[in-house]
Write a protein that holds these residues in place. Structure first.
Motif, mmCIF file in Angstrom:
data_model
loop_
_atom_site.group_PDB
_atom_site.id
_atom_site.type_symbol
_atom_site.label_atom_id
_atom_site.label_comp_id
_atom_site.label_asym_id
_atom_site.label_seq_id
_atom_site.Cartn_x
_atom_site.Cartn_y
_atom_site.Cartn_z
ATOM 1 N N LEU A 98 0.820 -1.205 0.000
ATOM 2 C CA LEU A 98 0.000 0.000 0.000
ATOM 3 C C LEU A 98 0.857 1.259 0.000
ATOM 4 O O LEU A 98 0.536 2.246 -0.678
ATOM 5 C CB LEU A 98 -0.933 -0.001 1.217
ATOM 6 C CG LEU A 98 -1.805 1.240 1.421
ATOM 7 C CD1 LEU A 98 -2.716 1.479 0.229
ATOM 8 C CD2 LEU A 98 -2.632 1.108 2.700
ATOM 9 N N GLN A 99 1.946 1.246 0.745
ATOM 10 C CA GLN A 99 2.799 2.429 0.809
ATOM 11 C C GLN A 99 3.345 2.794 -0.566
ATOM 12 O O GLN A 99 3.427 3.976 -0.925
ATOM 13 C CB GLN A 99 3.946 2.218 1.790
ATOM 14 C CG GLN A 99 4.832 3.454 1.943
ATOM 15 C CD GLN A 99 5.872 3.302 3.027
ATOM 16 O OE1 GLN A 99 6.349 2.200 3.295
ATOM 17 N NE2 GLN A 99 6.243 4.407 3.669
ATOM 18 N N LEU B 127 2.642 6.872 3.186
ATOM 19 C CA LEU B 127 1.816 6.226 4.197
ATOM 20 C C LEU B 127 2.491 6.419 5.544
ATOM 21 O O LEU B 127 3.560 5.860 5.788
ATOM 22 C CB LEU B 127 1.640 4.739 3.886
ATOM 23 C CG LEU B 127 0.744 3.953 4.851
ATOM 24 C CD1 LEU B 127 -0.693 4.449 4.768
ATOM 25 C CD2 LEU B 127 0.817 2.458 4.560
ATOM 26 N N THR B 128 1.898 7.236 6.386
ATOM 27 C CA THR B 128 2.470 7.561 7.690
ATOM 28 C C THR B 128 1.543 7.057 8.788
ATOM 29 O O THR B 128 0.333 7.278 8.730
ATOM 30 C CB THR B 128 2.654 9.077 7.845
ATOM 31 O OG1 THR B 128 3.495 9.560 6.786
ATOM 32 C CG2 THR B 128 3.295 9.409 9.187
ATOM 33 N N LYS B 129 2.119 6.403 9.772
ATOM 34 C CA LYS B 129 1.330 5.910 10.895
ATOM 35 C C LYS B 129 1.664 6.691 12.155
ATOM 36 O O LYS B 129 2.826 6.834 12.524
ATOM 37 C CB LYS B 129 1.592 4.417 11.136
ATOM 38 C CG LYS B 129 0.679 3.814 12.197
ATOM 39 C CD LYS B 129 0.929 2.319 12.367
ATOM 40 C CE LYS B 129 -0.017 1.723 13.405
ATOM 41 N NZ LYS B 129 0.251 0.279 13.641
ATOM 42 N N ARG B 130 0.632 7.201 12.790
ATOM 43 C CA ARG B 130 0.769 7.855 14.091
ATOM 44 C C ARG B 130 -0.247 7.227 15.030
ATOM 45 O O ARG B 130 -1.453 7.305 14.785
ATOM 46 C CB ARG B 130 0.526 9.361 13.983
ATOM 47 C CG ARG B 130 1.644 10.115 13.296
ATOM 48 C CD ARG B 130 1.415 11.624 13.369
ATOM 49 N NE ARG B 130 2.476 12.363 12.708
ATOM 50 C CZ ARG B 130 2.475 13.686 12.541
ATOM 51 N NH1 ARG B 130 1.456 14.399 13.006
ATOM 52 N NH2 ARG B 130 3.469 14.295 11.926
ATOM 53 N N GLY B 131 0.260 6.587 16.070
ATOM 54 C CA GLY B 131 -0.636 5.858 16.949
ATOM 55 C C GLY B 131 -1.290 4.723 16.196
ATOM 56 O O GLY B 131 -0.611 3.889 15.572
ATOM 57 N N TYR C 44 -2.122 7.981 7.735
ATOM 58 C CA TYR C 44 -2.335 9.260 7.069
ATOM 59 C C TYR C 44 -1.746 9.218 5.653
ATOM 60 O O TYR C 44 -0.768 8.520 5.388
ATOM 61 C CB TYR C 44 -1.660 10.399 7.835
ATOM 62 C CG TYR C 44 -2.255 10.685 9.191
ATOM 63 C CD1 TYR C 44 -3.257 11.641 9.352
ATOM 64 C CD2 TYR C 44 -1.813 9.994 10.315
ATOM 65 C CE1 TYR C 44 -3.795 11.905 10.599
ATOM 66 C CE2 TYR C 44 -2.347 10.252 11.575
ATOM 67 C CZ TYR C 44 -3.336 11.208 11.700
ATOM 68 O OH TYR C 44 -3.876 11.462 12.938
ATOM 69 N N GLY C 45 -2.309 10.029 4.772
ATOM 70 C CA GLY C 45 -1.785 10.191 3.425
ATOM 71 C C GLY C 45 -2.910 10.480 2.454
ATOM 72 O O GLY C 45 -4.056 10.050 2.659
ATOM 73 N N ARG C 46 -2.610 11.210 1.395
ATOM 74 C CA ARG C 46 -3.634 11.530 0.401
ATOM 75 C C ARG C 46 -4.051 10.244 -0.312
ATOM 76 O O ARG C 46 -3.244 9.577 -0.951
ATOM 77 C CB ARG C 46 -3.108 12.560 -0.597
ATOM 78 C CG ARG C 46 -4.071 12.902 -1.722
ATOM 79 C CD ARG C 46 -5.398 13.479 -1.191
ATOM 80 N NE ARG C 46 -5.339 14.887 -0.881
ATOM 81 C CZ ARG C 46 -5.938 15.428 0.163
ATOM 82 N NH1 ARG C 46 -6.610 14.673 1.032
ATOM 83 N NH2 ARG C 46 -5.856 16.731 0.373
ATOM 84 N N GLY C 47 -5.320 9.909 -0.161
ATOM 85 C CA GLY C 47 -5.857 8.718 -0.785
ATOM 86 C C GLY C 47 -6.015 7.531 0.149
ATOM 87 O O GLY C 47 -6.568 6.505 -0.267
ATOM 88 N N ILE C 48 -5.580 7.643 1.395
ATOM 89 C CA ILE C 48 -5.699 6.497 2.300
ATOM 90 C C ILE C 48 -7.167 6.093 2.462
ATOM 91 O O ILE C 48 -7.493 4.912 2.567
ATOM 92 C CB ILE C 48 -5.036 6.794 3.667
ATOM 93 C CG1 ILE C 48 -5.072 5.555 4.570
ATOM 94 C CG2 ILE C 48 -5.668 7.985 4.356
ATOM 95 C CD1 ILE C 48 -4.348 4.359 4.043
ATOM 96 N N LEU C 49 -8.061 7.066 2.447
ATOM 97 C CA LEU C 49 -9.501 6.790 2.505
ATOM 98 C C LEU C 49 -10.124 6.858 1.125
ATOM 99 O O LEU C 49 -10.966 6.021 0.775
ATOM 100 C CB LEU C 49 -10.181 7.794 3.444
ATOM 101 C CG LEU C 49 -11.701 7.661 3.582
ATOM 102 C CD1 LEU C 49 -12.066 6.378 4.316
ATOM 103 C CD2 LEU C 49 -12.283 8.874 4.311
ATOM 104 N N ASP D 125 -4.185 16.161 5.988
ATOM 105 C CA ASP D 125 -4.051 15.055 6.936
ATOM 106 C C ASP D 125 -5.191 14.040 6.806
ATOM 107 O O ASP D 125 -5.757 13.564 7.800
ATOM 108 C CB ASP D 125 -3.972 15.568 8.383
ATOM 109 C CG ASP D 125 -2.662 16.291 8.682
ATOM 110 O OD1 ASP D 125 -1.746 16.220 7.839
ATOM 111 O OD2 ASP D 125 -2.552 16.925 9.740
ATOM 112 N N GLU D 126 -5.527 13.709 5.564
ATOM 113 C CA GLU D 126 -6.519 12.657 5.315
ATOM 114 C C GLU D 126 -6.077 11.388 6.045
ATOM 115 O O GLU D 126 -4.904 11.022 6.008
ATOM 116 C CB GLU D 126 -6.611 12.397 3.806
ATOM 117 C CG GLU D 126 -7.611 11.323 3.417
ATOM 118 C CD GLU D 126 -7.641 11.092 1.908
ATOM 119 O OE1 GLU D 126 -8.116 10.023 1.499
ATOM 120 O OE2 GLU D 126 -7.186 11.977 1.152
#
Length: 438
Positions: free
Chosen positions: A20-21, A103-107, A111-116, A410-411
């Motif tokens: 995915l990343q 693809l950034t993970k916090r907690g 996050y990232g444009r298009g993750i949703l 911050d999608e």
């Protein structure tokens, strides 16, 4: 079977996220067309990547008219279950607290444009199909995942796809919300042109027109008022959820009207525009329609510009499935300023399917099995491929109560939701792929 899917998904999550990343890092924003890339190099690069990934999983793949890619499990190209996602994204915009194209993970949140919208759910479908194949699950029907590259800018990709390929027997697009979405409201955008005295019009100018777009509530307007700059900040939200934002355009009008910044025609204009501030349901324009299936009409002013000797306000409207575009147009005509003209600049009639169709019922069950939540089908204010592709409806990825996340800085998508989507879509593929075909 659901628990079995869940454990397999959890064990393979690192591999899925690595794949995915790579897709998230593709800047698949529409740009100028070039050879073999009708929507720009970024969207085409995303299609090429998904084909490469699908082929590595052992699936049949292809790219149709340089506009859409498919990854297929089964050999029947003409009779298939279709799952239509898209890999193009809206521009990143500003004020991100992390890289938008990664693809950034916090907690417990990604996050990232298009993750949703819509890389995360689309790639979850692909990886879920891989897991089913690896587990030895067999299908009675071909399943074809179709990945578009122009959904965010009008879905011209689907006409190119359907010009060469058969429509699906039935299926879904993972690009909206849960539960199964059996109806989508009509959409119509208007340009309301109001003549203004030229000498008066010289007193006003928009300085950041690039901040205005039909996909979101404008969150900032920089204007020149009597040779003085004025900056108005609102709150950005998707244009189909204006109540979650603060419209900077109508906020500007309210400020100008409250301060009586202009007299004459210009003063009358901003008094009228100010009356639309906070009126998200069409009351100020005489189009306060509603019905049981859809709820209330939604209205969003999204752009104001000067054209010659006129001010032109652009408004997006999502109207209930029982209402016609003509009814909306006639209502607005009675509530604009004198001598104003109305032009339709976008028109997308609503779409409705029977909630009782067997495949929609199967999608509802697939959702209920994975979540334990009520799967009663719903309608939406959104616009998806279900308007362009016959025999499909929207199904996920947002869960009840989740709204206004896409198209913003911050999608995000919660980790548990992304994996839950994969499980739901695996359930759906089994239900449809092993089910009856009529």
């Amino acid at each position: 079977m659901e628990n079995k899917f869940r454990s397999v998904i959890t064990s393979q999550e690192p591999d899925f996220l690595q794949m995915l990343q790579k897709m998230m890092q593709v800047q698949s924003v529409k740009s100028n067309p070039s050879d073999n890339a009708p929507f720009g190099k970024g969207p085409k690069q995303a299609l090429e990547l998904v084909v490469k990934v699908g082929r590595s999983y052992g699936f049949k793949t292809g790219i149709i008219n340089d506009a859409a890619a498919y990854v297929q499990w089964g050999d029947d190209d003409d009779h298939y279950i279709g799952i239509f996602g898209h890999l193009d994204v809206v521009p990143a915009g500003t004020n991100w607290s992390m890289p938008p194209f990664d693809l950034t993970k916090r907690g417990d949140r990604f996050y990232g444009r298009g993750i949703l919208d819509n890389k995360g759910p689309s790639m979850a479908c692909l990886y879920g199909m891989k897991l089913l194949k690896d587990m030895g699950v067999t299908m009675d029907h071909t399943i074809r995942l179709v990945f578009g590259s122009d959904e965010e800018n009008g879905s011209a990709d689907m006409s190119k796809y359907l010009a060469e390929e058969s429509a699906p027997m039935y299926g879904f697009t993972p690009d909206c919300k849960y539960p199964a979405v059996y109806g989508e409201r009509g959409i119509v955008n208007y340009a309301i042109k109001t003549p203004i005295n030229k000498d008066e019009l010289k007193q006003f100018k928009i300085l950041n027109p690039e901040a205005q777009s039909s996909d979101h509530v404008p969150d900032s307007v920089k204007a020149l008022i009597n040779q003085k700059e004025m900056m108005i900040n609102g709150k950005r939200s998707p244009s189909n959820a204006p109540e979650m934002g603060e419209n900077a355009l109508t906020l500007l009008a309210k400020e100008l009207d409250d301060n009586q910044s202009f007299k004459g025609q210009l003063g009358d204009y901003f008094h009228w525009l100010a009356s639309l501030h906070g009126e998200h349901y069409g009351i100020g324009l005489g189009v306060e329609f509603a019905d049981e299936d859809s709820g209330r009409l939604i209205m969003t002013p999204y752009k104001l510009e000067i054209q010659s000797d006129s001010l032109v306000l652009f408004i997006a409207i999502r109207y209930p499935v029982s209402v016609t575009e003509d009814q909306v147009t006639k209502g607005i005509q009675k509530h604009v300023l004198p001598k104003s003209t109305i032009e339709i600049v976008r028109s997308m009639p609503g779409v409705m399917h029977s909630k009782d169709q067997f495949w929609i019922k199967q999608l509802s069950v697939a959702y209920e099995q994975a979540t334990g939540l009520d799967g009663t089908p719903v309608t939406t204010t959104g616009a998806t491929y279900a308007r362009e592709v016959p025999n499909i409806i929207a199904f996920g990825p947002s869960f009840p109560g989740q709204k206004g996340i896409a198209h913003k800085q911050d999608e995000y998508m919660d980790e548990q939701d992304l994996l839950a989507n994969m499980e739901i879509y695996m359930n759906a593929m089994v239900a449809l792929g092993q089910g009856k075909d009529d």
